[in-house]
Design an enzyme around this catalytic site. Structure first.
Site, mmCIF file in Angstrom:
data_model
loop_
_atom_site.group_PDB
_atom_site.id
_atom_site.type_symbol
_atom_site.label_atom_id
_atom_site.label_comp_id
_atom_site.label_asym_id
_atom_site.label_seq_id
_atom_site.Cartn_x
_atom_site.Cartn_y
_atom_site.Cartn_z
ATOM 1 N N GLY A 23 0.902 -1.375 0.001
ATOM 2 C CA GLY A 23 0.075 0.121 -0.169
ATOM 3 C C GLY A 23 0.820 1.212 0.045
ATOM 4 C CG ASN A 50 2.610 -9.090 2.479
ATOM 5 O OD1 ASN A 50 1.528 -9.554 2.804
ATOM 6 N ND2 ASN A 50 3.218 -9.670 1.584
ATOM 7 C CD GLU A 51 5.494 -5.453 5.206
ATOM 8 O OE1 GLU A 51 5.554 -6.104 6.088
ATOM 9 O OE2 GLU A 51 5.243 -5.775 4.056
ATOM 10 C CB VAL A 52 0.276 0.617 4.462
ATOM 11 C CG1 VAL A 52 0.257 2.027 3.607
ATOM 12 C CG2 VAL A 52 -0.683 -0.251 4.298
ATOM 13 C CE1 TYR A 225 4.590 -10.655 4.939
ATOM 14 C CE2 TYR A 225 3.778 -8.950 6.202
ATOM 15 C CZ TYR A 225 4.668 -9.457 5.465
ATOM 16 O OH TYR A 225 5.645 -8.571 5.298
#
Length: 299
Positions: A23, A50-52, A225
């Site tokens: 993101g 998975n990450e922003v 995750y």
């Protein structure tokens, strides 16, 4: 209600693979959003990315960056950095001809090389490496990875190197064995927290494509995750490991990553000497924008 410019971008994607989703929130200033809001967005996007990464321009070619997973802040996220910087350069005429950019992260100020014209990619200089001495029980580690102990290749060392994230690097004997690893999320998460590491990267020199150099898989349970399908920070730690152990055979390394034999993601690694005459690992790749719009937080 607060509204932010948002994109979902897949880093390290190829014609045969999906890459790693990140993101991306573009801000005028990192002060425009609170830490709680950064974490809230990452929590809401769990399972989607998975990450922003949160980015704000602070100079002509300089940007501030922070990263969050659904669990906590991430000191440095390589795939999100590739996704964001690739998009910034491609979407801004003012940056298209800039050979280098600068990013400020929790792991220091890093250089970004714009190689969109020659190779449709960006290369990021990874943070300075830090090694950590940890005693590893190989039988316990094999049990956590759900792999035969003899499939851990004791001809090469098991090491912990931080090049953005504290990474336990584990050699595996062959491709079939690395593809068969199926750990349990919570069990591996407890193991990582107990050792004080962020991620586990397993590798083998047996590859699916003969033009590649190594196959890796990265497990990131501490971030909420199980598997990270394409990583910059983990593979940078792996690059330092290879350099330290004289296992870096070519100028540019091609890393296959994920648990699929043929539909793997691709991460490129190169060496570069920084302004302090310290050898650094740079990781590179491209990205594909999948979604663009507004992200709204309701109060």
């Amino acid at each position: 209600m607060k509204e932010y410019n948002f994109k979902k971008i897949d880093a390290f994607a190829t014609k045969k693979s999906d890459g790693n989703p990140a993101g991306y929130v573009l801000l005028n200033s990192l002060n425009d959003i609170s830490e709680n809001e950064m974490l809230q967005i990452a929590k809401e996007l769990k399972g989607f990315v998975n990450e922003v990464g949160y980015v704000a321009k602070v100079g002509e070619c300089e940007f501030d960056l922070r990263y969050y997973s659904s669990e906590r802040e991430v000191d440095f996220c390589g795939h999100a950095t590739v996704a964001i910087l690739y998009d910034l350069i491609k979407a801004n005429i003012s940056l298209a001809n800039a050979p280098t950019l600068t990013i400020n992260t929790n792991k220091g100020t890093l250089k970004v090389e714009n190689r969109l014209i020659e190779s449709d990619s960006v290369f990021i200089m990874s943070p300075k490496p830090e090694t950590k001495d940890i005693s590893i029980d190989v039988s316990e580690l094999a049990g956590k990875l759900k792999i035969d102990r003899l499939k851990i290749d004791m001809n090469n060392p098991i090491s912990v190197i931080n090049a953005g994230l504290s990474t336990l690097i584990v050699p595996i004997t062959d491709l079939e064995s690395i593809l068969s690893i199926t750990p349990a999320l919570n069990e591996l998460k407890d193991y990582c927290f107990r050792l004080g590491i962020d991620i586990i990267e397993v590798f083998t020199s047996e590859v699916s494509d003969k033009t590649s150099d190594y196959r890796t898989r990265v497990f990131a349970p501490t971030f909420g995750y199980l598997e990270d399908p394409a990583t910059g920070s983990g593979n940078s730690a792996f690059g330092y490991y290879l350099a330290i152990n004289n296992m870096w055979p070519t100028e540019t390394l091609t890393i296959e990553q994920n648990g699929l034999k043929d539909n793997f993601n691709v991460v490129k690694l190169q060496k570069q000497v920084d302004e302090d005459n310290i050898q650094r690992v740079c990781f590179g790749g491209g990205a594909i924008t999948r979604i663009e719009g507004k992200y709204m937080i309701y109060k």
